[in-house]
Enzyme design. Sequence first.
Site, PDB file in Angstrom:
ATOM      1  N   THR A  17       0.868  -1.187   0.000  1.00  0.00           N
ATOM      2  CA  THR A  17       0.000   0.000   0.000  1.00  0.00           C
ATOM      3  C   THR A  17       0.891   1.218   0.000  1.00  0.00           C
ATOM      4  O   THR A  17       1.725   1.396   0.873  1.00  0.00           O
ATOM      5  CB  THR A  17      -0.882   0.032   1.247  1.00  0.00           C
ATOM      6  N   PHE A  61      -6.469  -6.296  -1.108  1.00  0.00           N
ATOM      7  CA  PHE A  61      -7.597  -6.047  -0.214  1.00  0.00           C
ATOM      8  C   PHE A  61      -7.793  -7.173   0.790  1.00  0.00           C
ATOM      9  O   PHE A  61      -8.792  -7.202   1.501  1.00  0.00           O
ATOM     10  CB  PHE A  61      -8.884  -5.851  -1.027  1.00  0.00           C
ATOM     11  N   LYS A 102      -7.282   2.054  -2.704  1.00  0.00           N
ATOM     12  CA  LYS A 102      -6.863   1.218  -1.580  1.00  0.00           C
ATOM     13  C   LYS A 102      -6.954   1.995  -0.274  1.00  0.00           C
ATOM     14  O   LYS A 102      -7.504   1.514   0.726  1.00  0.00           O
ATOM     15  CB  LYS A 102      -5.426   0.737  -1.830  1.00  0.00           C
ATOM     16  N   LEU A 103      -6.435   3.210  -0.278  1.00  0.00           N
ATOM     17  CA  LEU A 103      -6.489   4.021   0.939  1.00  0.00           C
ATOM     18  C   LEU A 103      -7.939   4.321   1.317  1.00  0.00           C
ATOM     19  O   LEU A 103      -8.323   4.261   2.486  1.00  0.00           O
ATOM     20  CB  LEU A 103      -5.744   5.356   0.737  1.00  0.00           C
ATOM     21  N   ASN A 157      -9.866   1.298   2.894  1.00  0.00           N
ATOM     22  CA  ASN A 157      -9.554   1.091   4.306  1.00  0.00           C
ATOM     23  C   ASN A 157     -10.091   2.225   5.166  1.00  0.00           C
ATOM     24  O   ASN A 157     -10.565   1.995   6.282  1.00  0.00           O
ATOM     25  CB  ASN A 157      -8.035   0.932   4.504  1.00  0.00           C
ATOM     26  N   CYS A 187      -2.885  -1.919   8.679  1.00  0.00           N
ATOM     27  CA  CYS A 187      -3.311  -1.073   7.560  1.00  0.00           C
ATOM     28  C   CYS A 187      -4.132   0.149   7.926  1.00  0.00           C
ATOM     29  O   CYS A 187      -3.878   1.236   7.422  1.00  0.00           O
ATOM     30  CB  CYS A 187      -4.129  -1.911   6.570  1.00  0.00           C
ATOM     31  N   PHE A 188      -5.151  -0.036   8.752  1.00  0.00           N
ATOM     32  CA  PHE A 188      -6.140   1.045   8.911  1.00  0.00           C
ATOM     33  C   PHE A 188      -5.508   2.374   9.316  1.00  0.00           C
ATOM     34  O   PHE A 188      -5.661   3.385   8.632  1.00  0.00           O
ATOM     35  CB  PHE A 188      -7.218   0.642   9.919  1.00  0.00           C
TER      36      PHE A 188
HETATM   37  C1  UDX Z   1      -7.903  -4.612   6.610  1.00  0.00           C
HETATM   38  C2  UDX Z   1      -8.923  -4.607   5.449  1.00  0.00           C
HETATM   39  O1  UDX Z   1     -10.106  -5.295   5.868  1.00  0.00           O
HETATM   40  C3  UDX Z   1      -8.322  -5.264   4.217  1.00  0.00           C
HETATM   41  O2  UDX Z   1      -9.228  -5.186   3.128  1.00  0.00           O
HETATM   42  C4  UDX Z   1      -7.040  -4.533   3.856  1.00  0.00           C
HETATM   43  O3  UDX Z   1      -6.424  -5.120   2.755  1.00  0.00           O
HETATM   44  C5  UDX Z   1      -6.087  -4.544   5.043  1.00  0.00           C
HETATM   45  O4  UDX Z   1      -6.717  -3.974   6.181  1.00  0.00           O
HETATM   46  P1  UDX Z   1      -7.050  -6.387   8.390  1.00  0.00           P
HETATM   47  O5  UDX Z   1      -6.168  -5.312   8.928  1.00  0.00           O
HETATM   48  O6  UDX Z   1      -6.455  -7.739   8.179  1.00  0.00           O
HETATM   49  O7  UDX Z   1      -7.657  -5.958   6.978  1.00  0.00           O
HETATM   50  O8  UDX Z   1      -8.267  -6.565   9.406  1.00  0.00           O
HETATM   51  P2  UDX Z   1      -9.823  -6.277   9.447  1.00  0.00           P
HETATM   52  O9  UDX Z   1     -10.554  -7.552   9.462  1.00  0.00           O
HETATM   53  O10 UDX Z   1     -10.267  -5.268   8.482  1.00  0.00           O
HETATM   54  O11 UDX Z   1      -9.961  -5.668  10.932  1.00  0.00           O
HETATM   55  C6  UDX Z   1      -9.283  -4.474  11.304  1.00  0.00           C
HETATM   56  C7  UDX Z   1      -9.548  -4.141  12.761  1.00  0.00           C
HETATM   57  O12 UDX Z   1     -10.882  -3.706  12.958  1.00  0.00           O
HETATM   58  C8  UDX Z   1      -9.363  -5.306  13.718  1.00  0.00           C
HETATM   59  O13 UDX Z   1      -8.696  -4.845  14.882  1.00  0.00           O
HETATM   60  C9  UDX Z   1     -10.779  -5.750  14.017  1.00  0.00           C
HETATM   61  O14 UDX Z   1     -10.880  -6.434  15.217  1.00  0.00           O
HETATM   62  C10 UDX Z   1     -11.479  -4.407  14.036  1.00  0.00           C
HETATM   63  N1  UDX Z   1     -12.927  -4.474  13.800  1.00  0.00           N
HETATM   64  C11 UDX Z   1     -13.419  -5.015  12.634  1.00  0.00           C
HETATM   65  C12 UDX Z   1     -13.814  -3.937  14.728  1.00  0.00           C
HETATM   66  O15 UDX Z   1     -13.396  -3.441  15.791  1.00  0.00           O
HETATM   67  N2  UDX Z   1     -15.154  -3.975  14.467  1.00  0.00           N
HETATM   68  C13 UDX Z   1     -15.670  -4.506  13.320  1.00  0.00           C
HETATM   69  O16 UDX Z   1     -16.897  -4.486  13.154  1.00  0.00           O
HETATM   70  C14 UDX Z   1     -14.771  -5.038  12.377  1.00  0.00           C
END
Ligand code: UDX
Length: 461
Positions: free
Chosen positions: A134, A164, A222-223, A226, A278-279
């Site tokens: 990213t 993604f 992508k940004l 997320n 990522c986020f």
């Molecule tokens: C994320 C994106 O989903 C993915 O598409 C991108 O490529 C990379 O970033 P990831 O970081 O693996 O993926 O985790 P994700 O399942 O999105 O969860 C991120 C965070 O949000 C976690 O800490 C999760 O526990 C939290 N979360 C998720 C919540 O607190 N509440 C929710 O309803 C969903």
Amino acid sequence: MRAVSFKRKILCIGAGYVGGPTMAVIAAKCPDYAVTVVDISAERIAKWNSDRLPIYEPGLDEIVRAVRGQNLFFSTDIEGAIKENDIIFVSVNTPTKTFGAGAGMAADLQYWEKTARQIRSCAESDKIIVEKSTLPVRTAQAMERILTATNSGIHFDVLSNPEFLAEGTAVSDLESPDRVLIGARETERGQAACRELVDIYAHWVPRDQILTSNIWSSELSKLVSNAFLAQKISSINAISALCEKTEADVTEVARAVGKDSRIGSKFLSASVGFGGSCFKKDILNLVYLCRYYGIEEVADYWQGVVSINEYQKRRFVMRMLNSMFNTLAGKKICLFGFAFKADTGDTRESAALFVAQELLAEHAKIVITDPQALENARIDLQDDDGVIDYVDDPYAAAAGADAIAVMTEWSLYRELDYERIYRAMSRPAFLFDGRNILDHKRLHEIGFNVYPIGKVALTHV
Ligand code: UDX
């Protein structure tokens, strides 16, 4: 070592959470392609070549076992691999800068730039370079400039192909993606390179789900994806604070709101705060980009998503402190989970790390249990002072504790015998459910003082 009959040879530089699983799935779906993954870390490559892979992903072991040595290879010979391969995915890490201009916000591109220079110095024939990391918008252009700086006569086409996949579901996300996005230059060569990459994904992804766009749109998408996902979580987390004051129940609110198909029910679970690699990084990148272009209002808007997440983590610890008589010193607090979410051992940006450090600052003694993440937890907390224990068995971890705090939504925590846990804890026993995964009413009946997120506490005083 390799059969000569492969249609194309693909290389991926970077054997991490994205590069490893992505290449394993491409190899499995494209038996006519030879796929090599290289990394500067010999230790990581050795793990990819062993029975214990360096990352945990459901379904990954089976795929790697089936294709490794057939058309999937892991190696440390980066230079040799660059020479040999036609299509090179770059999947090196781009953490947030910790120094200089844009520190704490902009992406640190040093690994990525070193890789671009290495490709330039080793390449002996034309290559297609695929950005998988990213990256800030317009990075592809910088990459093109580095690659073409020497006038060697070798042509490089740079494509953007953002990933993604989510950790914990990487294999299924790769096998059935909502969409694959490929950004390319609108030149004839750019479009030809784009078709090469489309052909790879078309081995298993329906054509109408393979979107093509210009490079900048692809990088920005992508940004923005997320940022939108994180925004949903911060929105419901912000509401969870209000629910705790008004006796509304955040789960009920999320259910009612999410039923509106324009909003959708996913990513509306209130929690102790989102984590993951990522986020935060991607949103801060977006914020930096907006500030760079002088669009302060837009930057502030997205910054708010990160600020609410920090607030949610702080709020969780304050709730623990306030409910436990405003002192945690000497108290034993057991963290159920340390990974940033279930089904992964990854702890990057995990809310659990923040909570652990705040509890240590209050002189609490902490015990951490997690089915996959204890090794990473140890590394994350190695420089922190205080009493920290790492215990595999959740019953042993909670024994003698004053409080349990659920940090990660591992399903195993739903299935524990909480009567047994309660009997072995100090009194009064507190339970803070940072994921709202437990049966709060039942826990209260057992004797716990229960503090969910965004719901009234169930206490005995
Ligand atoms: C994320 C994106 O989903 C993915 O598409 C991108 O490529 C990379 O970033 P990831 O970081 O693996 O993926 O985790 P994700 O399942 O999105 O969860 C991120 C965070 O949000 C976690 O800490 C999760 O526990 C939290 N979360 C998720 C919540 O607190 N509440 C929710 O309803 C969903």
